[in-house]
Write an enzyme that holds these catalytic residues in place. Structure first.
Site, mmCIF file in Angstrom:
data_model
loop_
_atom_site.group_PDB
_atom_site.id
_atom_site.type_symbol
_atom_site.label_atom_id
_atom_site.label_comp_id
_atom_site.label_asym_id
_atom_site.label_seq_id
_atom_site.Cartn_x
_atom_site.Cartn_y
_atom_site.Cartn_z
ATOM 1 N N HIS A 59 37.644 12.460 51.809
ATOM 2 C CA HIS A 59 38.908 12.861 51.199
ATOM 3 C C HIS A 59 39.570 14.006 51.962
ATOM 4 O O HIS A 59 40.793 14.045 52.087
ATOM 5 C CB HIS A 59 38.682 13.282 49.744
ATOM 6 C CG HIS A 59 39.942 13.659 49.023
ATOM 7 N ND1 HIS A 59 40.817 12.724 48.519
ATOM 8 C CD2 HIS A 59 40.488 14.861 48.741
ATOM 9 C CE1 HIS A 59 41.846 13.337 47.953
ATOM 10 N NE2 HIS A 59 41.677 14.634 48.070
ATOM 11 N N LYS A 104 55.923 14.908 49.017
ATOM 12 C CA LYS A 104 54.630 14.362 49.407
ATOM 13 C C LYS A 104 54.031 13.599 48.238
ATOM 14 O O LYS A 104 54.274 13.936 47.073
ATOM 15 C CB LYS A 104 53.669 15.491 49.833
ATOM 16 C CG LYS A 104 52.335 15.013 50.404
ATOM 17 C CD LYS A 104 51.453 16.205 50.746
ATOM 18 C CE LYS A 104 50.120 15.761 51.350
ATOM 19 N NZ LYS A 104 49.238 16.924 51.623
ATOM 20 N N GLU A 106 50.217 12.089 46.785
ATOM 21 C CA GLU A 106 48.764 12.149 46.927
ATOM 22 C C GLU A 106 48.099 11.349 45.820
ATOM 23 O O GLU A 106 48.757 10.905 44.872
ATOM 24 C CB GLU A 106 48.271 13.600 46.904
ATOM 25 C CG GLU A 106 48.490 14.342 48.204
ATOM 26 C CD GLU A 106 47.540 15.519 48.371
ATOM 27 O OE1 GLU A 106 47.045 16.021 47.349
ATOM 28 O OE2 GLU A 106 47.306 15.936 49.516
ATOM 29 N N SER A 107 46.794 11.200 45.939
ATOM 30 C CA SER A 107 46.045 10.398 44.963
ATOM 31 C C SER A 107 45.094 11.274 44.150
ATOM 32 O O SER A 107 44.596 12.290 44.627
ATOM 33 C CB SER A 107 45.236 9.327 45.695
ATOM 34 O OG SER A 107 44.274 9.928 46.551
ATOM 35 N N HIS A 108 44.872 10.859 42.915
ATOM 36 C CA HIS A 108 43.815 11.417 42.073
ATOM 37 C C HIS A 108 43.151 10.270 41.332
ATOM 38 O O HIS A 108 43.030 10.275 40.102
ATOM 39 C CB HIS A 108 44.384 12.461 41.103
ATOM 40 C CG HIS A 108 43.667 13.775 41.152
ATOM 41 N ND1 HIS A 108 43.285 14.479 40.050
ATOM 42 C CD2 HIS A 108 43.236 14.516 42.214
ATOM 43 C CE1 HIS A 108 42.674 15.598 40.403
ATOM 44 N NE2 HIS A 108 42.635 15.639 41.719
ATOM 45 N N ASN A 109 42.726 9.272 42.111
ATOM 46 C CA ASN A 109 42.278 8.009 41.538
ATOM 47 C C ASN A 109 40.947 8.117 40.805
ATOM 48 O O ASN A 109 40.842 7.803 39.616
ATOM 49 C CB ASN A 109 42.168 6.959 42.649
ATOM 50 C CG ASN A 109 43.474 6.752 43.388
ATOM 51 O OD1 ASN A 109 44.546 7.072 42.885
ATOM 52 N ND2 ASN A 109 43.397 6.230 44.601
ATOM 53 N N HIS A 110 39.905 8.524 41.514
ATOM 54 C CA HIS A 110 38.567 8.549 40.920
ATOM 55 C C HIS A 110 38.465 9.516 39.744
ATOM 56 O O HIS A 110 37.919 9.170 38.695
ATOM 57 C CB HIS A 110 37.515 8.875 41.988
ATOM 58 C CG HIS A 110 37.230 7.732 42.924
ATOM 59 N ND1 HIS A 110 38.221 7.130 43.674
ATOM 60 C CD2 HIS A 110 36.082 7.079 43.235
ATOM 61 C CE1 HIS A 110 37.685 6.158 44.407
ATOM 62 N NE2 HIS A 110 36.386 6.105 44.154
ATOM 63 N N ASP A 282 47.512 26.449 49.034
ATOM 64 C CA ASP A 282 47.058 26.222 47.663
ATOM 65 C C ASP A 282 45.580 25.853 47.670
ATOM 66 O O ASP A 282 45.037 25.428 48.697
ATOM 67 C CB ASP A 282 47.871 25.110 46.997
ATOM 68 C CG ASP A 282 47.446 23.736 47.469
ATOM 69 O OD1 ASP A 282 47.591 23.460 48.676
ATOM 70 O OD2 ASP A 282 46.962 22.949 46.643
ATOM 71 N N ASN A 552 48.641 10.807 52.231
ATOM 72 C CA ASN A 552 47.275 10.863 51.730
ATOM 73 C C ASN A 552 46.589 9.535 51.992
ATOM 74 O O ASN A 552 47.231 8.482 51.961
ATOM 75 C CB ASN A 552 47.332 11.161 50.221
ATOM 76 C CG ASN A 552 45.959 11.186 49.556
ATOM 77 O OD1 ASN A 552 45.701 10.435 48.633
ATOM 78 N ND2 ASN A 552 45.078 12.042 50.019
#
Length: 753
Positions: A59, A104, A106-110, A282, A552
């Site tokens: 990641h 932008k 991005e992923s927060h899949n799991h 960040d 991402n």
């Protein structure tokens, strides 16, 4: 992870080279662990091992995708608007009048599968901080989402939590949610995709970068206290597949506090306004490990950090856990010594905890101390930017030929007008084509007062300047079914659709961000899909002149041996000089003429019709013609600016009939459609040929509009008129709007309400 006893200092590590270490449990391969030892010329300390493990995760390091992502830079088109490209927290583009926009996805899949509410909420929080770290005020968010079968019990567990998390966090921040997608497919059953996009606005001179320069400058950690939530977090969760047993690892999911984030945003913007920040990062994936190593790596010197000064929510945390924690709402800034006092004053004003945890040094090492003992001594680039690079095996899947050969031309088509009518109703009430208002009504779309367009319009649009009406439009799109049939074409179709969606509202497409969601990197078939999608997207962006500014990669989206469809999600941002000239999608004026722009062919591979009516996936996706897309966009933009069209809607999933239904319901007006010569009603209604749009042209503008299309060589076919309170296809069927609306709007409330 428990601290080693005695404290595992750098000196202790040098004296105990054979001490066993849990490198495999932390996700490192044997050769990666060996390389760390080679870099350090000793075994790593526990804290160093923690840092390398999260920063070298898939990641964070992109170790399997780097070799393919390079072409986004190598093939990048010349674009004077690009101010900051790939490599920073987010890309930045010039939109004129001294304004710049950063965006932008991005992923927060799991994390969202394991803990839907917090996984989705912290996905929004993380992408907002990426935008903030560039120096911009966040002004809007979007949420491209994908779930398993709509009627599956686990979808009823995941979807409401994800939607509530996105709405809860975004609404509390006071950011409008202006667009996105919701797609259902069996392939996402064990791996929902929760992608989040944020847009921010700033002046050119306000751009900030993530680097630590200036010997003696102080490193300040500010925001929330560091806790035990999210240890390893997305850096670990997103770097391996789920097993077949389903959700687990809940402690690894971060916990969000949107009120703390709101304070952090306003505090940071005031710090920027007073020019108190030299560099900023960040704290997202990999937490302090990422922030310290990336700031030091991008700077001109080294860094010394006193880790025991980090404010904690849990005093029992070990140094390793502090470095791996992905607790939310935290930022790290580099500040000149003379500005520290004022920095801390502003943080106190906003009730934001701020602590000097270190300083920039004149060396080339990142050193971290724990109660005076040195526990990290590494070259920061080896942690942040020089991780492993894998050339994974690539092989076209054996089943690909059979899938492509399974041509939907053999599927049974409606035999008469009544069957055609019934299939239209089935299509527009299917979960993917049905109204998404049950979801979008949970989001605040108009807070801040600058939302010009939002769901279900083709793209979201935000006014940037209240005096000049300068604005930006953003759309996200992706079709995993197309990409499964042909990942190269599928990526270009996603790009083309987002590009077309932006142009349909009157904005000129300018730049791209992407979120590439795929299965396991260790599957040669998946890596073939990934490499082809990257090649397709890079070639497409080059041809359209829209550079990829950042994005991402999310790999390992599979449960056991079952991978998701390859799902490249593409976000396109465009600029519009005057938002009052925008084009909405609604048919509102009776008597206006409906024109179909572009060519229609019998293209049904991966289509919504094949999926809904026959549960079929096979054949080839629609043909991509990017020059036609560029021409169509020019026509739509010019027609919008010159007042030649009152409504426009792109054609994509579900074809012409889906677009007409949505535009009729949006405006509360019916339409009478005629089948042009050379087409049959079925093909006219359901084909998903790309490069098309339907527009409503005032009768007074018909000649001028036709002249423009003819002069530019764009096919423009009159297919109907806005009229009455029904959708009529002459010679085939009539559907009262009330019946269509009931079918279109009831599906999601019945499933999830």
């Amino acid at each position: 992870m428990s601290p080693l006893t005695p404290l595992d200092t750098v000196d202790h590590a040098a004296k105990t080279p054979d001490s066993p270490q849990p490198w495999a449990e932390l996700g490192l391969k044997e050769d990666e662990y060996a390389r760390i030892r080679e870099i350090l010329d000793r075994r790593p300390t526990g804290a160093e091992l923690a840092m390398y493990s999260v920063m070298w995760s898939e990641h964070c390091s992109y170790k399997s995708s780097k070799v393919h992502l390079r072409q986004f830079g190598e093939k990048a088109p010349e674009n004077d608007a690009l101010l900051v490209g790939i490599g920073e927290n987010a890309g930045v583009v010039d939109i004129g009048q001294g304004y710049a926009v950063t965006f932008k996805v991005e992923s927060h899949n799991h994390p969202s599968y394991i803990e839907p509410y917090q996984g989705a909420a912290t996905g929004i929080g993380g992408i907002v901080r990426d935008i903030l770290a560039m120096g911009a005020r966040p002004v809007a968010v979007m949420d491209p989402l994908r779930f398993g079968a709509a009627d599956h019990p686990d979808t009823r567990r995941v979807l409401p939590g994800v939607v509530a998390g996105i709405g809860g966090y975004g609404n509390c921040l006071g950011l409008p949610n202006i667009g996105g997608e919701v797609v259902f497919d069996d392939c996402y059953q064990g791996n929902p995709l929760v992608n989040a996009l944020c847009v921010g606005v700033m002046k050119h001179e306000d751009i900030h970068l993530a680097k630590a320069s200036g010997t003696g400058n102080k490193v300040i950690l500010y925001g929330a206290r560091t806790g035990g939530d999210g240890i390893g977090g997305v850096s670990v969760l997103a770097s391996e597949t789920f097993d077949a047993e389903g959700p687990a690892k809940r402690p690894a999911v971060q916990v969000g506090d949107p009120f703390q984030e709101k304070l952090l945003i306003e505090c940071t913007l005031e710090l920027f306004a007073e020019d108190l920040v030299t560099g900023i990062q960040d704290l997202g994936g990999a937490g302090l490990s990422c922030a310290t190593s990336e700031l030091a790596s991008a700077g001109s010197g080294g860094m010394r950090v006193e880790l025991d000064t980090v404010p904690l929510r849990d005093s029992s945390l070990s140094p390793e856990e502090i470095l791996m924690s992905e607790s939310q709402e935290r930022m790290c800034a580099v500040v000149e010594p003379g500005k520290v006092e004022r920095f801390l004053e502003i943080c106190e004003k906003w009730d934001v905890i701020a602590t000097v945890i270190g300083e920039v040094t004149d060396g080339d090492r990142l050193e971290i101390f724990w109660h005076g003992e040195r526990i990290v001594d590494v070259p920061p680039r080896t942690v942040a930017h020089e991780g492993p690079v894998y050339h994974r095996p690539i092989a076209r899947p054996r089943w690909q030929d059979a899938l492509v050969a399974d041509d939907p031309a053999a599927l049974a088509r409606p035999a008469n007008g009544e069957e055609l009518r019934e299939q239209v109703l089935r299509l527009v009430s299917s979960p993917n084509q049905a109204s998404k208002t049950w979801i979008t009504d949970q989001y605040d779309r108009y807070v801040l007062g600058n939302t010009v367009l939002s769901q279900p319009e083709d793209s979201g649009m935000i006014r940037v300047d209240e005096e000049t009406n300068l604005g930006v439009a953003v759309a996200t799109d992706g079709n995993g079914r197309y990409a499964k049939l042909d990942p190269y074409a599928g990526a270009q179709l996603a790009l083309a659709e987002a590009y077309r969606n932006v142009a349909a509202t009157g904005a000129r497409p300018l730049a791209v961000t992407d979120c590439l969601n795929f299965g396991s990197a260790e599957d040669p078939g998946v890596m073939w899909q990934f490499s082809e999608a990257c090649r397709g997207l890079a070639d497409g962006c080059q041809q359209l002149g829209t550079p990829v500014t950042g994005g991402n990669v999310s790999l390992y989206n599979q449960t056991g041996d079952t991978a998701i469809h390859p799902t490249p999600v593409v976000g396109v941002l465009g600029v519009i000089d005057d938002v009052t000239r925008r084009t909405p999608m609604a048919f509102r004026e009776e008597g206006q003429l409906l024109y179909l722009l572009g060519d229609t062919a019998g293209e049904f591979g991966g289509s919504a019709w094949a999926q809904v009516i026959h549960d079929h996936l096979g054949g080839v996706p629609p043909e991509v013609d990017l020059e036609r897309e560029r021409l169509l966009a020019d026509i739509l933009i010019n027609a919008s600016r010159d007042g030649m069209v009152d409504a426009a809607h792109d054609l994509s999933d579900g074809g012409l009939i889906q677009a007409v239904v949505e535009s009729c319901l949006r405006g509360g007006r019916g339409a009478r459609l005629v089948v042009p010569e050379g087409l049959d009603a079925f093909t006219l209604l359901f084909s998903e040929s790309a490069g098309r749009a339907v527009v409503a042209v005032p009768r007074s503008e018909e000649v001028r509009f036709n002249d423009m299309c003819g002069a530019r060589g764009l096919p423009a076919t009159r297919v109907g008129v806005v009229d009455g309170d029904a959708i009529e296809v002459q010679g085939a069927f009539t559907l009262p709007l009330a019946e269509v609306r009931a079918a279109h709007e009831r599906t999601l409330p019945e499933l999830f309400g």
